[in-house]
Design an enzyme around this catalytic site. Structure first.
Site, short mmCIF file in Angstrom:
data_model
loop_
_atom_site.label_atom_id
_atom_site.label_comp_id
_atom_site.label_asym_id
_atom_site.label_seq_id
_atom_site.Cartn_x
_atom_site.Cartn_y
_atom_site.Cartn_z
N CYS A 77 7.17 -21.37 6.72
CA CYS A 77 6.00 -20.69 5.95
C CYS A 77 5.07 -21.88 5.52
O CYS A 77 4.01 -21.75 5.32
CB CYS A 77 6.38 -19.93 4.71
SG CYS A 77 7.36 -18.62 5.44
N LYS A 81 0.99 -1.22 0.06
CA LYS A 81 -0.15 -0.14 -0.11
C LYS A 81 0.71 1.36 -0.02
O LYS A 81 0.59 2.25 -0.60
CB LYS A 81 -0.93 -0.19 1.42
CG LYS A 81 -1.85 -0.96 1.01
CD LYS A 81 -2.74 -1.03 2.59
CE LYS A 81 -3.88 -2.22 2.31
NZ LYS A 81 -4.54 -2.30 3.69
N ASN A 90 3.02 5.72 -3.07
CA ASN A 90 4.11 6.40 -3.50
C ASN A 90 4.32 6.62 -5.12
O ASN A 90 5.36 7.01 -5.60
CB ASN A 90 5.41 6.12 -2.99
CG ASN A 90 5.40 6.57 -1.42
OD1 ASN A 90 4.45 7.48 -1.14
ND2 ASN A 90 6.16 5.97 -0.87
N GLU A 142 6.82 -13.33 -0.29
CA GLU A 142 6.19 -14.49 0.09
C GLU A 142 6.01 -14.59 1.55
O GLU A 142 6.80 -14.07 2.46
CB GLU A 142 7.32 -15.66 -0.01
CG GLU A 142 6.79 -16.99 0.06
CD GLU A 142 7.16 -17.71 1.48
OE1 GLU A 142 5.94 -17.85 2.25
OE2 GLU A 142 8.15 -17.74 1.71
N ILE A 154 3.90 1.58 -1.46
CA ILE A 154 4.48 1.76 -2.77
C ILE A 154 3.51 2.13 -3.41
O ILE A 154 3.63 3.16 -4.38
CB ILE A 154 4.92 0.38 -2.95
CG1 ILE A 154 6.18 -0.23 -2.28
CG2 ILE A 154 5.25 0.23 -4.42
CD1 ILE A 154 6.38 -1.55 -2.47
#
Length: 552
Positions: free
Chosen positions: A337, A285, A290, A303, A287
């Protein structure tokens, strides 16, 4: 001035690094024990920032990386990197890029091949010991991560970039030559790396660097020392000092202000991230907000989390499925993960031998200090993780779940959570839907006749889609499940556990809420860090603008 060459070099053939066994009386076991003792006696280490090719020690508040099995002892301490230091790091990285990207690929590859050999030999014991002490891994988990997988990432990475560079246009019109050059991104890459895999941290900086990118690296505060060691190995292997800038930072306000400074820079070109889904979405968000500031559209590769499943068909081999569940759920305390957390078992098997087999094997699991090699499990990474695991056990009880094994812990010396098995009648209970990232496995027993319905349930229970597996000896059922679960996991296993992807064999990554599924460990992964330019050269340009059809 560098000497030019007309040679087209061929890299050595790469193979997956063999895992050492660390058997009693072996040389590697003794070397590792010595390395552990040496690090423990010398700790805590002072880890600096590395900016402008120099170690930087700030006077800011210091943070520590405690040993999870012995929380009163720190492996290292470090000062919080500041936004101003981040700006300095970006300046030095950008200044280094022209020379780094113009270095011939064979020379860049040689750095990473040498780093792999240094890890395989000189640094193997030390990097495994650092990962064990700092990140709570037992000897086997450290070996397959900090040694074998990191070596594989560097060796296969070099080979896969070589393969990428050979991908050229196959067609050339008469009198022309078409070719593609693979430039790095225009700007710098920001690598935000996790605590749970030293290899992932190395690859998050190594992969972009291999294709000529420069990086700013923010390591996890819970893996600061092993990350620092990776950088030292790369520098010893010949990496130019300004290619990677290293900014250790504690979680909290210090990280937020540093990240804001980095993402505000016009030359921010890419994010390489492994961590939580919440943080990744927050960064994306930022990025997006901007986007008007940037010279280019940044590449975003991430990931993140998982809520990984194992489906046991009525035809499955009971012992194989039970052992797969135990390894998938409790290796490295469920902090992969890819770790298993949702287990769906056919009622005929559960009421038969499966429950007894699962619980009797879980009861054999021992837990203790990472320096005691006999233990299958160690600690979780932090007090926050410990508290979260036990809070979810309570949530499961409140939702009507039955704790069949474990369910408690001991944080008097380290962060030890027992391997926990919960039986639920509600397939949407908290421990079936929320990522816990610890040794908590929840079992849901389904009616044999509802196999396809259970596949649909698995597919819709969470937004994650990282790993999953099925145990089945009925091929038709296996085919059916594989189709129904097509988008439920980026890495899918048949009659094997949900963890253990190997570089070059099972490229790793998931989609949906689990990330961008860019498949680390594969040639396609490097296209994300390359900025291709198509070049057409015409040897004899036309001298008349008119077309043949204009003639009368």
């Amino acid at each position: 001035m560098a000497a030019s060459t007309n040679a087209h070099y061929k890299l050595p053939v790469v193979r997956n690094e063999p895992n050492l066994s660390y058997a009693p009386g072996s040389k590697e076991r003794q070397a590792l024990q010595d390395a552990i003792a040496e690090l423990e006696s010398a700790a805590p280490f002072d880890v600096p920032a590395f900016v402008g090719g120099k170690e930087v020690r700030l006077d800011t508040e210091r943070s520590s990386q405690p040993m999870p099995h012995n929380k009163k002892q720190d492996l290292c301490t470090f000062a919080a990197s500041t936004p101003d230091l981040a700006s300095e790091a970006i300046k030095h990285a950008l200044a280094a890029q022209p020379e780094w990207e113009s270095m011939p690929f064979n020379d860049r590859a040689a750095i990473f091949l040498r780093a792999a050999d240094l890890i395989s030999t000189k640094y193997r014991a030390k990097i495994c010991a650092a990962t064990m002490l700092g990140q709570g891994k037992n000897v086997w988990q450290a070996e397959i991560d900090a040694a074998a997988e990191l070596i594989d990432f560097f060796r296969f990475g070099a080979a896969q970039v070589e393969q990428l560079y050979t991908q050229q246009p196959t067609e050339n019109s008469s009198g022309t030559w078409n070719r593609v050059e693979y430039r790095p991104l225009e700007g710098f890459v920001f690598a935000v790396t996790p605590f749970n895999f030293t290899a992932i941290s190395g690859n998050l900086v190594g992969a972009p660097a291999l294709v000529g990118n420069v990086l700013v690296w923010k390591p996890s505060p819970m893996a600061t020392y092993s990350s620092w060691l990776v950088l030292q190995i790369l520098l010893e292997a010949g990496l130019p000092k300004n290619v990677i800038q290293f900014l250790p930072t504690p979680n909290g306000d210090a990280t937020i202000s540093l990240v804001d400074r980095v993402l505000d820079h016009r030359m921010f070109a890419g994010l390489h991230f492994t961590g939580s889904t919440h943080v990744f979405r927050h960064l994306w968000k930022k990025i997006g907000n901007n986007i008007d500031k940037y010279l280019s559209y940044p590449r975003v590769v991430g990931e993140t989390g998982g809520k990984n499943f194992q489906l046991v068909h009525p035809s499955a081999d009971v012992r194989a499925a039970a052992i797969g569940a135990i390894r998938g759920a409790f290796e490295y305390q469920g902090q992969k993960c890819s770790a298993l957390s949702r287990l769906y078992v056919a009622k005929s098997l559960w009421d038969g031998d499966f429950k007894e087999t699962l619980l009797s094997e879980v009861a054999k699991i021992s837990q203790g200090s990472v320096s005691e090699f006999q233990h299958f499990m160690g600690p979780v990474i932090s007090q926050a993780s410990y508290d979260k695991c036990l809070s979810y056990v309570e949530k499961a009880k409140q939702a009507g779940g039955e704790v069949l094994a474990g369910g408690s812990g001991d944080d008097s010396t380290g962060f030890f959570v027992q391997p926990t098995v919960i039986l639920t009648k509600d397939p949407l209970s908290p421990t079936m839907t929320d990522e816990i990232f610890g040794p908590v496995l929840t079992v849901y027993v389904y009616e044999d006749a509802k196999f396809e319905e259970t596949c649909s349930l698995i597919d819709t229970t969470t937004t994650y889609a990282l790993t999953g597996c099925i145990f089945s000896n009925d091929r038709a059922a296996t085919v059916k499940a594989t189709a129904l679960l097509r988008y439920s996991a980026g890495n899918y296993y048949i009659n094997d556990k949900s963890t253990g992807a190997v570089v070059g064999q099972q490229p790793f990554g998931g989609a949906r809420g689990s990330g961008t599924n860019d498949k680390a460990g594969s040639p396609s992964f490097f296209t994300r860090w390359a900025n291709p330019r198509s070049i057409k050269e015409t040897f004899v340009p036309p001298t008349d603008f008119a077309y043949p059809s204009n003639l009368v």
